[in-house]
Structures are given as structure tokens and as C-alpha cells.
Write an enzyme that holds these catalytic residues in place. Sequence first.
Site, PDB file in Angstrom:
ATOM      1  N   ASP A 245      -0.870   1.633  -1.073  1.00  0.00           N
ATOM      2  CA  ASP A 245      -1.200   0.954  -2.443  1.00  0.00           C
ATOM      3  C   ASP A 245      -2.080  -0.591  -1.791  1.00  0.00           C
ATOM      4  O   ASP A 245      -2.089  -0.912  -0.567  1.00  0.00           O
ATOM      5  CB  ASP A 245       0.034   0.177  -3.105  1.00  0.00           C
TER       6      ASP A 245
ATOM      7  N   ASP B  91       8.608  -4.138  -6.806  1.00  0.00           N
ATOM      8  CA  ASP B  91       7.896  -3.133  -7.663  1.00  0.00           C
ATOM      9  C   ASP B  91       8.317  -3.284  -9.437  1.00  0.00           C
ATOM     10  O   ASP B  91       7.426  -2.769 -10.087  1.00  0.00           O
ATOM     11  CB  ASP B  91       8.421  -1.565  -7.282  1.00  0.00           C
TER      12      ASP B  91
HETATM   13  C1  UD1 Z   1       8.705   0.270   0.223  1.00  0.00           C
HETATM   14  C2  UD1 Z   1       8.137   0.916  -1.162  1.00  0.00           C
HETATM   15  C3  UD1 Z   1       7.335  -0.102  -1.846  1.00  0.00           C
HETATM   16  C4  UD1 Z   1       8.163  -1.255  -2.016  1.00  0.00           C
HETATM   17  C5  UD1 Z   1       8.773  -1.866  -0.803  1.00  0.00           C
HETATM   18  C6  UD1 Z   1       9.790  -2.964  -0.809  1.00  0.00           C
HETATM   19  C7  UD1 Z   1       7.721   3.309  -0.564  1.00  0.00           C
HETATM   20  C8  UD1 Z   1       6.922   4.463  -0.342  1.00  0.00           C
HETATM   21  N1  UD1 Z   1       7.310   1.813  -0.827  1.00  0.00           N
HETATM   22  O1  UD1 Z   1       7.537   0.060   0.980  1.00  0.00           O
HETATM   23  O2  UD1 Z   1       7.044   0.421  -3.188  1.00  0.00           O
HETATM   24  O3  UD1 Z   1       7.474  -2.294  -2.727  1.00  0.00           O
HETATM   25  O4  UD1 Z   1       9.439  -0.872   0.030  1.00  0.00           O
HETATM   26  O5  UD1 Z   1      10.563  -2.739  -1.581  1.00  0.00           O
HETATM   27  O6  UD1 Z   1       8.983   3.424  -0.359  1.00  0.00           O
HETATM   28  N2  UD1 Z   1       6.397  -5.530   7.054  1.00  0.00           N
HETATM   29  C9  UD1 Z   1       6.128  -6.051   8.088  1.00  0.00           C
HETATM   30  N3  UD1 Z   1       6.209  -5.227   9.304  1.00  0.00           N
HETATM   31  C10 UD1 Z   1       6.825  -4.129   9.175  1.00  0.00           C
HETATM   32  C11 UD1 Z   1       7.195  -3.467   7.994  1.00  0.00           C
HETATM   33  C12 UD1 Z   1       7.145  -4.226   6.810  1.00  0.00           C
HETATM   34  O7  UD1 Z   1       5.555  -7.221   8.223  1.00  0.00           O
HETATM   35  O8  UD1 Z   1       6.827  -3.291  10.388  1.00  0.00           O
HETATM   36  C13 UD1 Z   1       6.443  -6.245   5.701  1.00  0.00           C
HETATM   37  C14 UD1 Z   1       5.424  -5.549   4.873  1.00  0.00           C
HETATM   38  O9  UD1 Z   1       4.119  -6.094   5.036  1.00  0.00           O
HETATM   39  C15 UD1 Z   1       6.013  -6.077   3.453  1.00  0.00           C
HETATM   40  C16 UD1 Z   1       7.558  -6.262   3.635  1.00  0.00           C
HETATM   41  O10 UD1 Z   1       7.701  -6.327   5.106  1.00  0.00           O
HETATM   42  O11 UD1 Z   1       5.391  -7.493   3.265  1.00  0.00           O
HETATM   43  C17 UD1 Z   1       8.276  -5.201   3.001  1.00  0.00           C
HETATM   44  O12 UD1 Z   1       7.880  -3.945   3.556  1.00  0.00           O
HETATM   45  P1  UD1 Z   1       8.811  -2.766   3.559  1.00  0.00           P
HETATM   46  O13 UD1 Z   1      10.172  -3.021   3.044  1.00  0.00           O
HETATM   47  O14 UD1 Z   1       8.690  -2.067   4.724  1.00  0.00           O
HETATM   48  O15 UD1 Z   1       7.989  -1.867   2.437  1.00  0.00           O
HETATM   49  P2  UD1 Z   1       7.591  -0.248   2.630  1.00  0.00           P
HETATM   50  O16 UD1 Z   1       8.477   0.563   3.196  1.00  0.00           O
HETATM   51  O17 UD1 Z   1       6.213  -0.450   2.968  1.00  0.00           O
END
Ligand code: UD1
Length: 449
Positions: free
Chosen positions: A148, A338
Amino acid sequence: MVRGSSADNVVPLRGGLPASVAHAAAVDPLGDPRIVVRGSGPLSGRVHVPGAKNSVLKLMAASILCDGATRLGNVPAIADVSIMGELLEAIGVTMTWSGADALQLDNTGRLTPVAPYELVERIRASINVLGPLLTRCGEVRLSMPGGDDFGARPIDMHVSGLEQMGATFRFEHGYVEARADRLHGADISFEFPSVGATENLMTAAVFADGVTTIRNAAREPEIIDLCEFLVSMGARIEGIGTGTLQITGVERWSLRPVEHDTVTDRIQAATYLASCAVAGGELDLVGARGEHMQMLLHRFGDMGLDLEQYDGGVRVAAPDRLRSIDVATLPYPGIATDYKPLIITMLSVADGVGIVTENLYPGRFRYVEELQRLGADVSTSGHHAVVRGVERLSGAPVRAHDIRAGAAMVVAGLAARGETMISGVHHIDRGYDDIVGRLAAVGAHIERH
Ligand code: UD1
């Protein structure tokens, strides 16, 4: 050089996808369909809520861990499943649809631990093959993930956690390369409960030497679904559903393939609740899991929705007019980010002023410009949106910029006088299983062209 990365080793894509999904996956920007919505209401009837995208994609990736035939049920017919299927086929796991909502994933154990750019750039959840491939193959080469369009989405927590488990990383030419002869257990604390990082470390830990503890782990229902899937395969996980997960490594041979039904999609359920909220009427959401949406249902109650949870679904009746509320997004069990485009759309026709604060993705307000085109009174500043409710929106051409923003455009169209024509429909197809058919069946004026 990563083992088995030559083009000769890549398993060709095999058939078997339902036509609707195969079509949705093959996006031709010029031939992109449109969804046309006319102001509707009241809605009435039953909507069957499908399985969760954010769970099934992770279950599919985790099937890499286990040789044999994994069977998944309650699978949504969405484009992302099809794209993940292509990625798994490239790695060496064959995907076949064995029913309208059932998949079989055949893993012979001959895997190519490479996730190519062409597939990874289309779907953020492709990052979920990192943990399973690393722990099974000892190495992996993965294009940096896309998905996204809402701001930078780094993977530093995935990387740092796997490093603590003994992996080494190299970043070159847009690819992440990871190696580890055998991962070992570690005590890992997250600064933030990242969904993806929790999933990757959990799957990587299944075969690691010793015990891996993940503190401040994500607790989403989709994480619990993945834990239950892994445990039924033979993995040893404790603390499921809590912020501290403890995974004790097992031998590879002790895992066996299983049948598993994907948890119902709370975000799709919320989309149908929001549809009823703005269009009026009463809906019965069959399969919706109220216990996975407690905070949201509570806040929707504050907005005036009459909600009844029963075993196997949620019933909703809309008020004459919604009331405004203030909302902040937070990791589960808080209000999921979401849901936010849906909530802002509801607030845009509610009585009063609502302030919405985004705590996860600062850039995730792009769809607001589209809502403004429909006459919504929304202003944003940094992490905040201020929404002043208007009596009615007014139909116009709008664009879906991502999956949830696209769904919000559909909901907005239901609340608008006249016709709303939505482009960028391939985004909606990534996460919604026949939203048009489901809404039309309960009385919405909606068509796909
Ligand atoms: C998943 C969901 C997405 C949802 C999100 C939060 C899927 C495919 N997607 O995304 O729809 O909006 O959870 O509920 O399941 N972050 C970091 N470093 C990292 C990992 C994450 O800084 O290594 C930050 C991201 O940039 C973001 C936040 O943490 O700002 C949330 O990320 P995360 O919980 O990992 O979401 P996703 O798994 O990418």
C-alpha cells in the site's frame, strides 16, 4: 550467490485460480474497471463476511515451513491471495484452488529461497516469506517489499530481531539477503508491537535452536490465527494472544501439514457496518467475530449504531443520523489504522465535529482529498484530521489510492446524492471479496463496469 537462485530452478506458475481472482490479479491500468455507486438506503439483509486477507497471506507464507499438502479454508477470493500464490509458486510451493474458498498448498521441500521484485513490489505481505525461508533454507534473497501507498514502511525490526537470532544481512540493488546456518533462540523486545515483525520472528523461531521470546509482540486476531495454525502443525508456542510470545524450536521433521480455516476479516466486517451506518437500515453480518472488534463496536455504539453480537455474527441497525466522536488509532486491541478511512467517511455525514488521530502511519490521509471532492468537510494537520459532518455528500468521480481508502470511497458513495464513480478498483480487489455483489444483495445501488 544464494542457493538455487538460477532461473532454471524457478517453478513455473500453474493454473487453478478462480477466473475472478486471476482477472483481478492481472491488472491492466487501461482496462481497469470502475465501481459506480448511487446514494442508497436503507440496506437490509445478511452479508457473509469472508476470511481475512491479513491472515490468509501469512498462513500461506508459513506453509513454506512444512512439507506436504497444507489446506486452507475460508480463503477470500482476492487479488492478494493470487499474488501471494504466484510468489509461492516461484519459491517452489504449488497453489491450487480446491473450492470457492479453499486452497491447497503443496510443498515438496525443493525450495528456491528467492522472492523476485516483480512479485514482491505488488504486495507488502511478501515480507512474510523471510522468516520461513531463512529458517528452512539457511539463506534468502528478497526484494524490498512494496504494498500500500502510505508512507515509508521500514523492516528494521524484522532485521534486528533476526540478527539477534544469528542471521546476517546484506542490502544491495534493492534486495535484502539474509543468511543463517541455524538460527538460535533469543530474548527480543520490540519498541513497537509490529504485526509483520512479530509474524516473521515467530515463524523463523519455529526451527531455531532453543527458546525465542518476543516481548511487546503484536496481539492482533490474525497473529493468533497464525499461532494456532503453527501449533496445529507441531510448533511450540506459548503466550498466544498476549504481548509475550515464547517459541521453543522443534526439529523440521516434527511438523506435519494441516487443514485450517482462516479467521474472519474484521476489516471487511467493519466495512459493511460502515455501509449500513451511512445508508441506514439493518444488516446481519454472518461470520463476523464481535470479540475481535470490541473497541470498534464500542465506539460505533457511541456514534449511535445499535449493535448485537451473537455466536457467529453481529447484527447492526443504523440510527437516523450518526453522532460525531473523537478517535485515535492504536495497535490491537485499540482501533486499527485500517478502520480509519471508514470512520472518517462515517464522521463526514455525522452530526457534529470529530477529531481522528493517526498513530501508526502519519501519511495515511491521502483519500481525504477524494472525500473532499464528494463534499466532505475534512481538514488534516500532521497526525490529525478534523471532520465536520455535513447532511449529505454529493456524488463525483473519485480514485481509490489503496485498499481501505478504496472501500471508504464505496461507503462514501452510498452516503452521496447522485453517482460516485470509483477508479483504481484494482486496489479494492486486493482486499475485498466481491464487495459489489455483497452490497448489491442487501439493496445498495452499486455496479461494477
Ligand atoms: C499490517 C497490516 C496492515 C496494518 C498494519 C497495522 C498486513 C498485510 N498488513 O502491516 O494492513 O495497517 O499491520 O495494523 O497484515 N515499522 C517499523 N519497522 C519495522 C516494522 C514496522 O518502523 O520493522 C512501523 C511501520 O512503518 C508502521 C508501523 O510500524 O508505521 C506498523 O507496522 P506493522 O505493525 O509492522 O504493520 P505491517 O505488518 O506492515
